[in-house]
Motif scaffolding. Structure first.
Motif, PDB file in Angstrom:
ATOM      1  N   ASP A  34      -6.586   3.782  -0.282  1.00  0.00           N
ATOM      2  CA  ASP A  34      -7.443   5.043  -0.170  1.00  0.00           C
ATOM      3  C   ASP A  34      -7.580   5.374   1.275  1.00  0.00           C
ATOM      4  O   ASP A  34      -7.543   6.621   1.546  1.00  0.00           O
ATOM      5  CB  ASP A  34      -8.847   4.649  -0.585  1.00  0.00           C
ATOM      6  N   ILE A  35      -7.451   4.307   2.197  1.00  0.00           N
ATOM      7  CA  ILE A  35      -7.582   4.520   3.508  1.00  0.00           C
ATOM      8  C   ILE A  35      -6.305   5.370   4.089  1.00  0.00           C
ATOM      9  O   ILE A  35      -6.332   6.490   4.688  1.00  0.00           O
ATOM     10  CB  ILE A  35      -7.679   3.325   4.287  1.00  0.00           C
ATOM     11  N   LEU A  36      -5.337   4.926   3.534  1.00  0.00           N
ATOM     12  CA  LEU A  36      -3.773   5.692   3.722  1.00  0.00           C
ATOM     13  C   LEU A  36      -4.004   7.188   2.979  1.00  0.00           C
ATOM     14  O   LEU A  36      -3.417   8.052   3.680  1.00  0.00           O
ATOM     15  CB  LEU A  36      -2.610   4.932   3.220  1.00  0.00           C
ATOM     16  N   ARG A  37      -4.589   7.264   1.999  1.00  0.00           N
ATOM     17  CA  ARG A  37      -4.517   8.692   1.465  1.00  0.00           C
ATOM     18  C   ARG A  37      -5.319   9.567   2.368  1.00  0.00           C
ATOM     19  O   ARG A  37      -5.058  10.764   2.289  1.00  0.00           O
ATOM     20  CB  ARG A  37      -4.993   8.557   0.197  1.00  0.00           C
ATOM     21  N   ARG A  38      -6.325   9.062   2.685  1.00  0.00           N
ATOM     22  CA  ARG A  38      -7.383   9.856   3.620  1.00  0.00           C
ATOM     23  C   ARG A  38      -6.668   9.982   4.881  1.00  0.00           C
ATOM     24  O   ARG A  38      -6.855  11.416   5.155  1.00  0.00           O
ATOM     25  CB  ARG A  38      -8.531   9.267   3.921  1.00  0.00           C
ATOM     26  N   ARG A  39      -6.052   9.202   5.339  1.00  0.00           N
ATOM     27  CA  ARG A  39      -5.360   9.549   6.685  1.00  0.00           C
ATOM     28  C   ARG A  39      -4.222  10.447   6.466  1.00  0.00           C
ATOM     29  O   ARG A  39      -4.167  11.290   6.970  1.00  0.00           O
ATOM     30  CB  ARG A  39      -4.769   8.102   7.053  1.00  0.00           C
ATOM     31  N   LEU A  40      -3.493  10.551   5.188  1.00  0.00           N
ATOM     32  CA  LEU A  40      -2.551  11.543   4.882  1.00  0.00           C
ATOM     33  C   LEU A  40      -2.939  12.888   4.908  1.00  0.00           C
ATOM     34  O   LEU A  40      -2.257  13.681   5.455  1.00  0.00           O
ATOM     35  CB  LEU A  40      -1.660  11.068   3.644  1.00  0.00           C
ATOM     36  N   ALA A  41      -4.045  12.984   4.226  1.00  0.00           N
ATOM     37  CA  ALA A  41      -4.433  14.362   3.975  1.00  0.00           C
ATOM     38  C   ALA A  41      -5.196  14.910   5.314  1.00  0.00           C
ATOM     39  O   ALA A  41      -5.047  16.063   5.608  1.00  0.00           O
ATOM     40  CB  ALA A  41      -6.017  14.009   3.059  1.00  0.00           C
ATOM     41  N   ASP A  42      -5.696  13.900   6.106  1.00  0.00           N
ATOM     42  CA  ASP A  42      -6.081  14.446   7.343  1.00  0.00           C
ATOM     43  C   ASP A  42      -4.984  14.802   8.498  1.00  0.00           C
ATOM     44  O   ASP A  42      -4.894  15.807   9.003  1.00  0.00           O
ATOM     45  CB  ASP A  42      -6.811  13.238   8.581  1.00  0.00           C
ATOM     46  N   LEU A  43      -3.877  14.136   8.441  1.00  0.00           N
ATOM     47  CA  LEU A  43      -2.491  14.593   9.172  1.00  0.00           C
ATOM     48  C   LEU A  43      -1.978  15.816   8.638  1.00  0.00           C
ATOM     49  O   LEU A  43      -1.608  16.543   9.231  1.00  0.00           O
ATOM     50  CB  LEU A  43      -1.539  13.461   9.020  1.00  0.00           C
ATOM     51  N   GLU A  44      -2.147  15.929   7.276  1.00  0.00           N
ATOM     52  CA  GLU A  44      -1.273  17.198   6.819  1.00  0.00           C
ATOM     53  C   GLU A  44      -2.249  18.283   7.136  1.00  0.00           C
ATOM     54  O   GLU A  44      -1.792  19.447   7.407  1.00  0.00           O
ATOM     55  CB  GLU A  44      -1.570  17.102   5.290  1.00  0.00           C
ATOM     56  N   THR A  45      -3.636  18.159   6.968  1.00  0.00           N
ATOM     57  CA  THR A  45      -4.474  19.324   7.636  1.00  0.00           C
ATOM     58  C   THR A  45      -4.106  19.425   9.084  1.00  0.00           C
ATOM     59  O   THR A  45      -4.085  20.746   9.346  1.00  0.00           O
ATOM     60  CB  THR A  45      -5.833  18.833   7.427  1.00  0.00           C
ATOM     61  N   GLU A  46      -4.083  18.601   9.860  1.00  0.00           N
ATOM     62  CA  GLU A  46      -3.752  18.890  11.294  1.00  0.00           C
ATOM     63  C   GLU A  46      -2.552  19.560  11.402  1.00  0.00           C
ATOM     64  O   GLU A  46      -2.265  20.478  12.171  1.00  0.00           O
ATOM     65  CB  GLU A  46      -3.992  17.637  12.196  1.00  0.00           C
ATOM     66  N   HIS A  47      -1.461  19.041  10.551  1.00  0.00           N
ATOM     67  CA  HIS A  47       0.082  19.774  10.874  1.00  0.00           C
ATOM     68  C   HIS A  47      -0.219  21.123  10.400  1.00  0.00           C
ATOM     69  O   HIS A  47       0.548  22.052  11.020  1.00  0.00           O
ATOM     70  CB  HIS A  47       0.945  18.897   9.929  1.00  0.00           C
TER      71      HIS A  47
END
Length: 66
Positions: free
Chosen positions: A5-18
């Motif tokens: 869950d932590i990785l998925r949340r971090r992934l979503a944040d990174l994709e948004t920033e990208h």
């Protein structure tokens, strides 16, 4: 909250920033005059995000050898 869950949340944040960086780079380069160094830094940041996104995706979806 688990590691996945932590990785998925971090992934979503990174994709948004990208995606946001895409918009920022487009707006900056649309200007008549713009700071080349700033654009270069934004693009480097975008590449680092892309690498981090790929790393996290690899952790979330391990390779399956058939």
């Amino acid at each position: 909250m688990g590691d996945q869950d932590i990785l998925r949340r971090r992934l979503a944040d990174l994709e948004t920033e990208h995606r946001d960086l895409d918009d920022v780079i487009a707006r900056v380069t649309d200007a008549v005059t713009y700071d080349q160094l700033q654009v270069q830094r934004l693009k480097k940041r975008k590449l680092r995000l892309k690498d981090e996104i790929a790393r996290i995706r690899a952790l979330l979806v391990p390779d399956i050898i058939a």
